[in-house]
Motif scaffolding. Structure first.
Motif, short mmCIF file in Angstrom:
data_model
loop_
_atom_site.label_atom_id
_atom_site.label_comp_id
_atom_site.label_asym_id
_atom_site.label_seq_id
_atom_site.Cartn_x
_atom_site.Cartn_y
_atom_site.Cartn_z
N ALA A 26 0.83 -1.21 0.00
CA ALA A 26 0.00 0.00 0.00
C ALA A 26 0.86 1.26 0.00
CB ALA A 26 -0.99 -0.03 1.14
N PHE A 27 0.67 2.09 0.99
CA PHE A 27 1.31 3.40 0.93
C PHE A 27 2.51 3.52 1.87
CE2 PHE A 27 -3.11 3.80 -0.27
CZ PHE A 27 -2.99 4.44 -1.49
N PHE A 28 2.92 2.41 2.48
CA PHE A 28 4.07 2.48 3.38
C PHE A 28 5.36 2.67 2.60
CE2 PHE A 28 0.98 0.53 6.19
CZ PHE A 28 1.25 1.17 7.38
N LYS A 29 6.21 3.56 3.12
CA LYS A 29 7.49 3.78 2.45
C LYS A 29 8.50 2.73 2.88
CE LYS A 29 6.59 8.68 1.86
NZ LYS A 29 6.34 9.83 2.75
N GLU A 30 8.36 2.21 4.12
CA GLU A 30 9.32 1.23 4.63
C GLU A 30 8.57 0.08 5.29
OE1 GLU A 30 12.19 3.31 7.23
OE2 GLU A 30 11.59 5.06 6.07
N PHE A 31 9.11 -1.13 5.12
CA PHE A 31 8.51 -2.30 5.76
C PHE A 31 9.60 -3.15 6.40
CE2 PHE A 31 7.28 -6.89 5.12
CZ PHE A 31 6.50 -6.96 6.26
N TYR A 32 9.41 -3.50 7.66
CA TYR A 32 10.34 -4.38 8.37
C TYR A 32 9.58 -5.63 8.79
CZ TYR A 32 13.05 -0.11 8.55
OH TYR A 32 13.72 1.02 8.19
N GLN A 33 10.02 -6.77 8.31
CA GLN A 33 9.32 -8.01 8.61
C GLN A 33 9.97 -8.73 9.79
OE1 GLN A 33 8.82 -10.73 5.35
NE2 GLN A 33 7.43 -12.03 6.53
N GLY A 34 9.15 -9.11 10.77
CA GLY A 34 9.66 -9.86 11.91
C GLY A 34 8.97 -9.43 13.18
N PRO A 35 9.44 -9.97 14.34
CA PRO A 35 8.79 -9.65 15.61
C PRO A 35 9.06 -8.21 16.04
CG PRO A 35 10.69 -11.09 15.95
CD PRO A 35 10.54 -10.94 14.48
N ALA A 36 8.00 -7.51 16.46
CA ALA A 36 8.13 -6.13 16.91
C ALA A 36 9.02 -6.03 18.15
CB ALA A 36 6.75 -5.54 17.19
N THR A 37 9.02 -7.09 18.97
CA THR A 37 9.85 -7.06 20.19
C THR A 37 11.33 -6.97 19.85
OG1 THR A 37 9.58 -9.47 20.16
CG2 THR A 37 8.30 -8.27 21.79
N LYS A 38 11.73 -7.41 18.67
CA LYS A 38 13.12 -7.30 18.24
C LYS A 38 13.32 -6.03 17.40
CE LYS A 38 15.02 -11.42 19.40
NZ LYS A 38 14.02 -11.68 20.45
N ILE A 39 12.42 -5.84 16.43
CA ILE A 39 12.63 -4.78 15.44
C ILE A 39 12.44 -3.38 16.02
CG2 ILE A 39 11.68 -3.81 13.30
CD1 ILE A 39 11.31 -6.70 12.36
N LEU A 40 11.41 -3.19 16.82
CA LEU A 40 11.13 -1.83 17.30
C LEU A 40 12.26 -1.28 18.19
CD1 LEU A 40 9.11 0.49 17.09
CD2 LEU A 40 7.99 -0.42 19.13
N PRO A 41 12.73 -2.04 19.20
CA PRO A 41 13.84 -1.50 20.01
C PRO A 41 15.07 -1.22 19.15
CG PRO A 41 12.86 -3.39 21.11
CD PRO A 41 12.25 -3.33 19.74
N ALA A 42 15.31 -2.04 18.12
CA ALA A 42 16.47 -1.81 17.25
C ALA A 42 16.28 -0.54 16.42
CB ALA A 42 16.66 -3.02 16.32
N LEU A 43 15.08 -0.35 15.87
CA LEU A 43 14.82 0.85 15.06
C LEU A 43 14.92 2.13 15.89
CD1 LEU A 43 11.75 0.12 12.74
CD2 LEU A 43 14.10 0.63 12.06
N LEU A 44 14.56 2.02 17.17
CA LEU A 44 14.59 3.20 18.03
C LEU A 44 15.94 3.36 18.72
CD1 LEU A 44 11.01 2.97 19.62
CD2 LEU A 44 11.76 4.39 17.70
N GLY A 45 16.86 2.42 18.43
CA GLY A 45 18.20 2.51 19.02
C GLY A 45 18.22 2.16 20.49
N LEU A 46 17.28 1.32 20.91
CA LEU A 46 17.17 0.99 22.35
C LEU A 46 17.77 -0.38 22.68
CD1 LEU A 46 13.43 2.03 22.76
CD2 LEU A 46 15.40 3.31 23.60
#
Ligand SMILES: [Zn+2]
Length: 247
Positions: free
Chosen positions: A226-246
């Motif tokens: 759809a209209f998303f510019k970026e997509f990260y596939q996988g568990p949010a518990t891993k991806i989100l802290p990594a994307l936020l630098g946490l």
């Protein structure tokens, strides 16, 4: 896991996050509408529509009481915590709005503050009678109603869980606030939702039109990004802290 480049969010930015069933599933909460979810085992028409409630309110309360019990045994996870960190990082200078389709209140338990629960909250109860003055005054209720349908103290009508059922609209006031935030956001981050069905699909379009960087984090690749510019596939518990630098 390959180290992700973190999102360059500044404290003064405006961020809208939308969370769906996927983030709760990582805490062990069974999903409703997804593949393998509760509506494959149970009849959604009987348990999650105003008509079903009218026919057998006790059966509906037994189902929601079981859900309350199951959810209370689960804990917020690293993705919920990451959103709390993001909100406090942006506190005072920027704007942070967490819109959730989940009814389990795990974001509140984690410590998120600015939340709009567009599908309601399973730990709230309200009157089912639209003519009652208590109709839109939901109250906190963690009780299990397995043997008896609770009744409204004002009008005597059956009380119901304060969740949005099939065939019911999202509260227009909440929807208005979401739309307002989307039109001025720098980031729109959808987590644990397919991103291609309403409301996520509409939200990403509005945010994208406003020039926001639009990010989707989900276990499964959507049929249509759809209209998303970026997509990260996988568990949010891993991806989100990594994307936020946490991490
Ligand atoms: Zn009432």
């Amino acid at each position: 896991m390959k180290r992700l480049k973190t999102l360059p969010i500044h404290p003064g930015d405006s961020v809208v996050v939308l969370t769906g069933a996927g983030i709760s599933a990582e805490s062990g909460i069974p999903t409703f509408r997804e593949k393998g979810g509760l509506w494959e085992k149970y009849d959604a028409y009987k348990l999650a529509t105003p008509e079903g409630f009218k026919t057998d309110p006790l059966r509906v309360w037994q189902f929601y009481s079981e859900r309350r019990e199951a959810i209370q045994k689960c804990e917020p996870n690293a993705a919920h915590q990451a959103l709390v960190s993001l909100e406090s990082y942006m506190a005072k200078k920027g704007e942070f709005l967490l819109v959730t389709q989940n009814v389990d209140a795990l974001h509140q338990r984690a410590g998120s503050k600015n939340i709009l629960e567009i599908h309601g909250n399973i730990f709230r109860t309200r009157c089912s009678n639209p003519d009652c003055e208590g109709w839109y005054q939901p109250f906190e209720d963690t009780d299990l109603h397995m043997d008896e349908v609770p009744k409204c103290k004002i009008c005597g009508a059956p009380l119901r869980p304060d969740v949005v059922w099939f065939g019911e609209p999202i509260d227009p006031m909440l929807e208005f606030r979401v739309q307002q935030a989307l039109r001025s956001c720098d980031y729109f981050i959808a987590i644990g939702t397919s991103g291609t069905v309403y409301p996520a699909a509409g939200y990403v379009q509005t945010a994208g039109d406003a020039g926001a960087r639009t990010v989707l984090i989900n276990a499964e690749a959507p049929h249509n990004i759809a209209f998303f510019k970026e997509f990260y596939q996988g568990p949010a518990t891993k991806i989100l802290p990594a994307l936020l630098g946490l991490d």
